[in-house]
Design a protein around this motif. Structure first.
Motif, PDB file in Angstrom:
ATOM      1  N   LEU A 375       8.329  94.602  77.116  1.00  0.00           N
ATOM      2  CA  LEU A 375       9.743  94.438  76.779  1.00  0.00           C
ATOM      3  C   LEU A 375      10.615  95.315  77.669  1.00  0.00           C
ATOM      4  CD1 LEU A 375       9.626  94.353  72.871  1.00  0.00           C
ATOM      5  CD2 LEU A 375      10.429  92.515  74.351  1.00  0.00           C
ATOM      6  N   GLU A 376      10.172  96.528  77.916  1.00  0.00           N
ATOM      7  CA  GLU A 376      10.957  97.436  78.747  1.00  0.00           C
ATOM      8  C   GLU A 376      10.906  97.041  80.221  1.00  0.00           C
ATOM      9  OE1 GLU A 376      13.049  99.959  77.563  1.00  0.00           O
ATOM     10  OE2 GLU A 376      12.583  98.677  75.851  1.00  0.00           O
ATOM     11  N   GLU A 377       9.747  96.637  80.709  1.00  0.00           N
ATOM     12  CA  GLU A 377       9.637  96.258  82.119  1.00  0.00           C
ATOM     13  C   GLU A 377      10.470  95.020  82.444  1.00  0.00           C
ATOM     14  OE1 GLU A 377       8.423  97.967  84.533  1.00  0.00           O
ATOM     15  OE2 GLU A 377       7.703  99.540  83.173  1.00  0.00           O
ATOM     16  N   PHE A 378      10.514  94.080  81.500  1.00  0.00           N
ATOM     17  CA  PHE A 378      11.268  92.857  81.759  1.00  0.00           C
ATOM     18  C   PHE A 378      12.775  93.105  81.836  1.00  0.00           C
ATOM     19  CE2 PHE A 378       7.558  90.273  81.462  1.00  0.00           C
ATOM     20  CZ  PHE A 378       7.916  89.056  82.031  1.00  0.00           C
ATOM     21  N   LYS A 379      13.221  94.243  81.352  1.00  0.00           N
ATOM     22  CA  LYS A 379      14.644  94.562  81.462  1.00  0.00           C
ATOM     23  C   LYS A 379      15.087  94.726  82.910  1.00  0.00           C
ATOM     24  CE  LYS A 379      15.183  96.737  76.917  1.00  0.00           C
ATOM     25  NZ  LYS A 379      15.433  98.002  76.167  1.00  0.00           N
ATOM     26  N   THR A 380      14.147  95.080  83.803  1.00  0.00           N
ATOM     27  CA  THR A 380      14.493  95.248  85.214  1.00  0.00           C
ATOM     28  C   THR A 380      13.848  94.189  86.099  1.00  0.00           C
ATOM     29  OG1 THR A 380      12.728  96.913  85.379  1.00  0.00           O
ATOM     30  CG2 THR A 380      14.982  97.706  85.072  1.00  0.00           C
ATOM     31  N   TYR A 381      13.347  93.110  85.497  1.00  0.00           N
ATOM     32  CA  TYR A 381      12.898  91.971  86.292  1.00  0.00           C
ATOM     33  C   TYR A 381      14.116  91.345  86.993  1.00  0.00           C
ATOM     34  CZ  TYR A 381       7.913  91.192  85.621  1.00  0.00           C
ATOM     35  OH  TYR A 381       6.536  91.279  85.715  1.00  0.00           O
ATOM     36  N   PRO A 382      13.901  90.609  88.066  1.00  0.00           N
ATOM     37  CA  PRO A 382      15.028  90.109  88.888  1.00  0.00           C
ATOM     38  C   PRO A 382      15.786  88.945  88.245  1.00  0.00           C
ATOM     39  CG  PRO A 382      12.942  89.332  89.775  1.00  0.00           C
ATOM     40  CD  PRO A 382      12.591  90.288  88.666  1.00  0.00           C
ATOM     41  N   PHE A 383      16.258  89.214  87.056  1.00  0.00           N
ATOM     42  CA  PHE A 383      17.029  88.235  86.297  1.00  0.00           C
ATOM     43  C   PHE A 383      18.282  87.785  87.053  1.00  0.00           C
ATOM     44  CE2 PHE A 383      20.844  88.144  83.576  1.00  0.00           C
ATOM     45  CZ  PHE A 383      20.615  87.003  82.823  1.00  0.00           C
ATOM     46  N   GLY A 384      18.953  88.745  87.718  1.00  0.00           N
ATOM     47  CA  GLY A 384      20.197  88.448  88.424  1.00  0.00           C
ATOM     48  C   GLY A 384      20.033  87.410  89.514  1.00  0.00           C
ATOM     49  N   ALA A 385      18.890  87.413  90.189  1.00  0.00           N
ATOM     50  CA  ALA A 385      18.652  86.435  91.260  1.00  0.00           C
ATOM     51  C   ALA A 385      18.551  85.022  90.699  1.00  0.00           C
ATOM     52  CB  ALA A 385      17.380  86.795  92.023  1.00  0.00           C
ATOM     53  N   ILE A 386      17.952  84.902  89.511  1.00  0.00           N
ATOM     54  CA  ILE A 386      17.864  83.588  88.852  1.00  0.00           C
ATOM     55  C   ILE A 386      19.253  83.141  88.428  1.00  0.00           C
ATOM     56  CG2 ILE A 386      16.789  82.261  87.008  1.00  0.00           C
ATOM     57  CD1 ILE A 386      14.753  83.428  88.961  1.00  0.00           C
ATOM     58  N   TRP A 387      20.038  84.051  87.864  1.00  0.00           N
ATOM     59  CA  TRP A 387      21.400  83.727  87.429  1.00  0.00           C
ATOM     60  C   TRP A 387      22.273  83.290  88.609  1.00  0.00           C
ATOM     61  CZ3 TRP A 387      24.578  82.398  83.716  1.00  0.00           C
ATOM     62  CH2 TRP A 387      25.944  82.597  83.874  1.00  0.00           C
ATOM     63  N   ASP A 388      22.198  84.023  89.723  1.00  0.00           N
ATOM     64  CA  ASP A 388      23.011  83.680  90.892  1.00  0.00           C
ATOM     65  C   ASP A 388      22.664  82.275  91.398  1.00  0.00           C
ATOM     66  OD1 ASP A 388      24.180  86.145  90.762  1.00  0.00           O
ATOM     67  OD2 ASP A 388      23.005  87.023  92.392  1.00  0.00           O
ATOM     68  N   TYR A 389      21.387  81.969  91.430  1.00  0.00           N
ATOM     69  CA  TYR A 389      20.960  80.648  91.894  1.00  0.00           C
ATOM     70  C   TYR A 389      21.469  79.562  90.951  1.00  0.00           C
ATOM     71  CZ  TYR A 389      17.849  76.802  93.213  1.00  0.00           C
ATOM     72  OH  TYR A 389      17.350  75.573  93.604  1.00  0.00           O
TER      73      TYR A 389
END
Length: 417
Positions: A375-389
């Motif tokens: 749960l903690e590690e997924f907080k810094t997964y590259p979510f923003g790159a998916i959102w931008d795309y």
């Protein structure tokens, strides 16, 4: 690195956990958010005999550019929609009727008074939701409506709610998309009441009369909305959570949860799974309370992400109707819509990009160490790159570039009002 290249790298990180990112984005595109019109004009509406805000509702700030007419409000909504990915809905209150300068009281409203909204919604492929307006009116001046001791005042508001349900049905028929018509009332007392039961008996009887009018649920669904307290009703609210939860379950209505209508330590995210055990559907008004039901613009905070996670991991995307409810006049109103709605969508994407099934398995196995670590590690997964795309694919501005569009619109349109 291009947005596409960043996306492909991020995709690999998620797909090693079995998360099919392309499928996630397809699913996200199908989730409508009901965007509330009243952010654009500070809950003013367009009644000919407009009253001051009441019912514990307050809008602070005086940022330039408030919509003054239905046309201006629709133009502002159109601009916001160009900055928000996906296909969504617009949520109206009864005070946004257009009566061509004629004084039409709320108990006499007809579908024709919303024909321009329907025409506009068709042009932009939008669904519409609705709310009777039981505040900011001379017959709500003492803070009581459907529970009022005076039967004539109750009758007025009963007729208004019946008229509103018929307007919702009209929306659903015309647009081919079921409308949610939600009833919220301000009724309550500032000081400790001597009788809590009698007003609730009157409210129940009023609701029974409202819902006795047959409305086709193919076109309109009914919801009731509770509140903990409000300004002027600090000690007692007639329509409490327990009242409306019981009423909704007994009468096959939707219970609508407003995230600002509970005690500060009471989380709406924690209620969703329990309520879905007993209800086929429920509805949300997502807001951000600060100290009280102050309806701040929604930010991507922990509770918003937890709400989205509860919806996603419980496979309830088709069971929870998501709407927004905030009004901030201290900032650009188009920006407020954009920030809040994009954050709601971001939270859903965040939930869809979690290995929810595996995390559930870890919990069942009692492996709380690995569960917490992931749960903690997924907080810094590259979510923003998916959102931008996703934004790029949906044809809306990426990252903060949407703000340039709002600034230009403010300069060319809003500051000239």
């Amino acid at each position: 690195m291009t947005i596409k290249e960043s996306f492909e790298l991020a995709k690999k990180d998620y797909e090693k956990w079995g998360i099919q990112v392309d499928h996630v984005l397809e699913k996200l595109q199908q989730i409508p958010i009901s965007i509330h019109c009243w952010q654009g004009d500070d809950v003013g509406g367009f009644e000919v005999n407009k009253s001051e805000l009441s019912g514990g509702i307050d809008v602070t700030g005086n940022y330039p550019g408030k919509a003054r007419t239905p046309e201006e409000l629709r133009n502002d909504l159109e601009k916001a929609l160009t900055l928000i990915p996906g296909k969504h809905r617009i949520n109206l209150h009864a005070i946004y009727a257009e009566t061509n300068g004629e004084v039409i009281d709320r108990d006499e409203l007809q579908p024709e008074h919303f024909a321009n909204w329907v025409k506009w919604a068709k042009e932009h492929d939008l669904g519409l939701d609705f709310n009777p307006t039981l505040f900011s009116h001379e017959k709500a001046a003492d803070g009581l409506t459907l529970s009022h001791p005076d039967p004539a005042i109750r009758e007025f508001w009963i007729n208004h709610c019946i008229a509103s349900r018929k307007i919702g049905e009209y929306f659903g028929k015309e647009l081919g998309s079921t409308t949610l018509t939600n009833i919220w009332i301000p009724d309550g007392y500032k000081d400790i009441p001597s009788d809590r039961l009698t007003p609730r008996i009157r409210l129940k009887e009023s609701l029974d009369k409202i819902f006795a009018e047959e409305i086709d649920e193919q076109y309109n669904l009914d919801a009731v909305e509770s509140k903990l307290f409000g300004i002027g009703s600090e000690s007692y609210v007639v329509g409490s959570h327990e009242f409306y939860l019981g009423y909704a379950l007994k009468n096959n209505k939707l219970c609508l949860l407003d995230t600002g209508h509970y005690h500060p330590t009471e989380m709406v995210s924690n209620k969703i799974s329990s309520m879905l055990l007993y209800s086929d559907k429920l509805a949300l008004h997502v807001s951000r309370p600060v100290r009280w039901d102050s309806d701040h613009v929604v930010t991507l905070d922990d509770e918003l992400k937890e709400i989205a996670l509860e919806i996603v991991r419980n496979d309830a995307l088709d069971k929870v109707m998501i709407g927004l409810d905030f009004f901030d006049a201290s900032i650009n109103r188009v920006a407020a819509w954009t920030i809040g709605t994009r954050n709601m969508i971001k939270s859903l994407l965040y939930g869809l990009l979690m290995p929810n099934d595996y995390l559930k398995q870890l919990q069942e196995e009692g492996n709380y160490t690995e569960r917490l670590a992931l749960l903690e590690e997924f907080k810094t997964y590259p979510f923003g790159a998916i959102w931008d795309y996703y934004c790029e694919q949906m044809g809306v501005p990426v990252k903060e570039t949407w703000l340039d569009v709002v600034k230009e619109y403010e300069k060319e349109v809003l500051l000239n009002r």
